[in-house]
Design a protein around this motif. Structure first.
Motif, mmCIF file in Angstrom:
data_model
loop_
_atom_site.group_PDB
_atom_site.id
_atom_site.type_symbol
_atom_site.label_atom_id
_atom_site.label_comp_id
_atom_site.label_asym_id
_atom_site.label_seq_id
_atom_site.Cartn_x
_atom_site.Cartn_y
_atom_site.Cartn_z
ATOM 1 N N ASP A 1 1.329 4.692 -2.313
ATOM 2 C CA ASP A 1 2.654 4.973 -2.850
ATOM 3 C C ASP A 1 3.388 3.666 -3.178
ATOM 4 O O ASP A 1 4.050 3.551 -4.217
ATOM 5 N N GLU A 2 3.284 2.686 -2.295
ATOM 6 C CA GLU A 2 3.930 1.395 -2.529
ATOM 7 C C GLU A 2 3.294 0.674 -3.717
ATOM 8 O O GLU A 2 3.985 0.042 -4.519
ATOM 9 N N VAL A 3 1.989 0.797 -3.833
ATOM 10 C CA VAL A 3 1.273 0.141 -4.927
ATOM 11 C C VAL A 3 1.675 0.731 -6.272
ATOM 12 O O VAL A 3 1.965 0.010 -7.232
ATOM 13 N N THR B 1 -5.903 -0.411 5.759
ATOM 14 C CA THR B 1 -4.565 0.145 5.936
ATOM 15 C C THR B 1 -4.600 1.367 6.841
ATOM 16 O O THR B 1 -5.494 2.206 6.728
ATOM 17 N N PRO B 2 -3.633 1.499 7.749
ATOM 18 C CA PRO B 2 -3.641 2.647 8.677
ATOM 19 C C PRO B 2 -3.300 3.968 8.009
ATOM 20 O O PRO B 2 -3.705 5.022 8.485
ATOM 21 N N ASP B 3 -2.544 3.945 6.904
ATOM 22 C CA ASP B 3 -2.230 5.170 6.170
ATOM 23 C C ASP B 3 -2.368 4.874 4.683
ATOM 24 O O ASP B 3 -1.418 4.448 4.025
ATOM 25 N N PRO B 4 -3.559 5.087 4.113
ATOM 26 C CA PRO B 4 -3.802 4.722 2.714
ATOM 27 C C PRO B 4 -2.877 5.416 1.719
ATOM 28 O O PRO B 4 -2.541 4.851 0.677
ATOM 29 N N GLY B 5 -2.456 6.648 2.016
ATOM 30 C CA GLY B 5 -1.574 7.350 1.107
ATOM 31 C C GLY B 5 -0.217 6.673 0.981
ATOM 32 O O GLY B 5 0.300 6.481 -0.128
ATOM 33 N N VAL B 6 0.362 6.304 2.108
ATOM 34 C CA VAL B 6 1.644 5.595 2.101
ATOM 35 C C VAL B 6 1.493 4.255 1.400
ATOM 36 O O VAL B 6 2.346 3.846 0.604
ATOM 37 N N PHE B 7 0.403 3.570 1.679
ATOM 38 C CA PHE B 7 0.161 2.274 1.040
ATOM 39 C C PHE B 7 0.038 2.429 -0.469
ATOM 40 O O PHE B 7 0.617 1.648 -1.233
#
Length: 270
Positions: free
Chosen positions: A150-152, A142-148
């Protein structure tokens, strides 16, 4: 370029054939874009999965047994980045209410054939929160693990469980140096590993999203071949399993952790 995890300035670091933005916090970001939902383009999904079928099944089933001891009977599982639905199929066979979440339409088509269209989704948005979310070697793509993440966590019940795997950056960088001396240069762009973590940086990311006291373990080894591809593979798998088990036990208190990949179980406690 500033670090996506802590915001501090990074330095460029060449590892193998690839350039990374490396931060002192332990996070490294590939200075190239990944394949995104094109990961499965041109792949024969079944042959990819069954290259490692025996050890992959052993690892998947070991994790499912672990989750069965923590989650309620018939617990819901979202396997995010689940590809062609192989793990979801195993989870269904063991009594979980399992669903496959995958961006690639190529992989989704295979998953629908395997587990039925009603259990295949392209996003967790709008889905009821699950008891468990699994991320099998997904967060590193993932290019931005933090944003990803958040979705999880939005798709996970409070008190629910997250299981993830991802390469250990310290080990991978060391391996790249060793193989480079032998004329075998790793191309991380080809592997599509964009975001790389140490134990500290991964723990920090998880804690920032409400995942407390993650357990770094070693439930198994996915690869049967371990790049050998012959009858010696059995011994290589056992060696890799012992290596990862040893480092997963002692890596936390030590300044260096050299498991080849992280296998992490964490509870969501917002």
């Amino acid at each position: 370029m500033n670090c996506l995890m802590c915001g501090k300035p990074t330095v460029e670091r060449v590892v193998g054939k690839s350039t990374f933005a490396q931060c002192a916090c332990g996070f490294a970001r590939l200075r190239a874009s990944g394949k995104g939902d094109a990961y499965w383009e041109g792949r024969d999904g079944d042959s990819v999965n069954h290259t490692w079928a025996d050890t992959q099944d052993a690892l998947f089933n070991a994790v499912l047994r672990e989750l069965a001891g923590k989650a309620p009977a018939g617990a819901s599982i979202y396997d995010v980045g689940g590809g062609i639905g192989y793990f979801t199929e195993l989870a269904l066979a063991q009594g979980f209410d399992a669903h496959n979440v995958e961006l690639s339409e190529v992989a989704c088509a295979r998953a629908r054939d395997r587990i039925g269209a009603q259990r295949v989704h392209t996003s967790v948005a709008g889905m009821a929160p699950a008891d468990v979310v699994t991320l099998w070697c997904v967060i590193g793509h993932t290019p931005d693990p933090g944003v990803f993440l958040d979705e999880v966590r939005a798709a996970l019940k409070p008190g629910g469980w997250l299981f993830l795997t991802t390469p250990n950056w310290r080990f991978q960088a060391m391996l790249a140096r060793v193989l480079g001396l032998r004329g075998r240069t790793i191309n991380f762009e080809r592997q599509d590993h964009i975001s790389m973590f140490t134990r500290d940086s991964l723990t920090r990311l998880l804690a920032s999203r409400g995942f407390r006291e993650p357990v770094f373990g070693a439930w198994g080894v996915k690869e049967r071949c371990v790049a050998l591809g012959d009858s010696r593979a059995g011994a290589a798998v056992q060696a890799k399993r012992r290596w990862n088990q040893g480092w997963s036990r002692v890596g936390g208190p030590l300044p260096v952790d050299l498991t080849s990949e992280f296998q992490v179980l964490a509870r969501y406690e917002p």
